[in-house]
Enzyme design. Sequence first.
Site, PDB file in Angstrom:
ATOM      1  CB  ILE A 241      -1.022  -0.019   1.154  1.00 21.83           C
ATOM      2  CG1 ILE A 241      -0.393  -0.435   2.495  1.00 21.83           C
ATOM      3  CG2 ILE A 241      -2.163  -0.951   0.819  1.00 21.83           C
ATOM      4  CD1 ILE A 241      -1.384  -0.387   3.646  1.00 21.83           C
ATOM      5  CG  HIS A 242       3.351   1.417  -3.522  1.00 25.38           C
ATOM      6  ND1 HIS A 242       4.643   0.966  -3.524  1.00 25.38           N
ATOM      7  CD2 HIS A 242       2.651   0.570  -4.322  1.00 25.38           C
ATOM      8  CE1 HIS A 242       4.737  -0.107  -4.292  1.00 25.38           C
ATOM      9  NE2 HIS A 242       3.540  -0.378  -4.778  1.00 25.38           N
ATOM     10  CG  ASP A 243      -0.242   5.994  -3.341  1.00 26.98           C
ATOM     11  OD1 ASP A 243       0.940   6.200  -3.667  1.00 26.98           O
ATOM     12  OD2 ASP A 243      -1.139   5.757  -4.171  1.00 26.98           O
TER      13      ASP A 243
END
Length: 318
Positions: A241-243
């Site tokens: 969940i990069h962001d």
Amino acid sequence: MARKLIIDTDPGVDDAFALALAALSSEVDLLGVTTVHGNVPLSATTINARRILALCKRADVPVAAGAARPLVHRRRKEAGEVHGADGLSGRSAALPEPSRPLDERDAVTLLADLLEAADEPVTIAPIGPLTNIAALLAAHPAAAAKIERIVIMGGALGHGNTTAAAEFNIWSDPEAAQRVLAGDDAPCVLVPMDLTYRCAVGAAWLDELDSSGPIGAALHALTPDYREHYRGALGWDGMVIHDAVAVAEAIRPGTLRTDRVPVQVECSFGPGRGATHADRRLPALRASTDAPDAASDVDVAVDTDLDALRALLLDGLR
């Protein structure tokens, strides 16, 4: 006092998690959301952002649509194969419909207006291509004085994910990324995929989110296509969940450990297009050689307490 925050986004599953994290947080005052081309076309990113805010019961937050394409050169592809055709694993329409109309202003105008009206510095968290932010800084240079930090999810210090060299957000508009990162308009924090991959969450984390309540269950329902992609990318049952990692830093500064180094973006049309070059040599060595004029100092996130970060994200989303 709550930290003032604006999110610029292209939802996307990880963007949806990041936007919900900010919308549900009591630590920030979410002033507005702007949308940009990216994971899916602008029309889809815009309705997705509005539906996520509706899920979080944040009809008070204005949403404005921004750039539908990069500043200069058109892209060759989006990321529907990762996020699903609608950006949310085909489940966008299952989210609540927004009650607040789309703002009549374009994204850059909304950003400029919110910054001008702010009575204290504002953090901007761009978690998609940087087209809107580059346009803001170019068209409204005075707005930079109101920006506390620009916390960017993007870039790769090692290998990329869209190409061997480039991460998707930066690759999507390298010229805009170079304008923001090398412009010296406002302090930048770059959260690259090298770190966000290390922050990946597994099946147990996702199961706990699913059982946490209506919002957690709705977010979990958006993940099947994205999770299937990351089973292959990671080699185990989990997803990145990069962001949300970047937005965690925007909400709570110091969540991530950073190194301050010169950064520039490759804007050529060779195999390195969109690569993020961070000069991590020792300062004495950098000083003894010719530094490229196109590089500016950026705080690059390199480490965090992984367990603490995952707990922070789960607590914030449930």
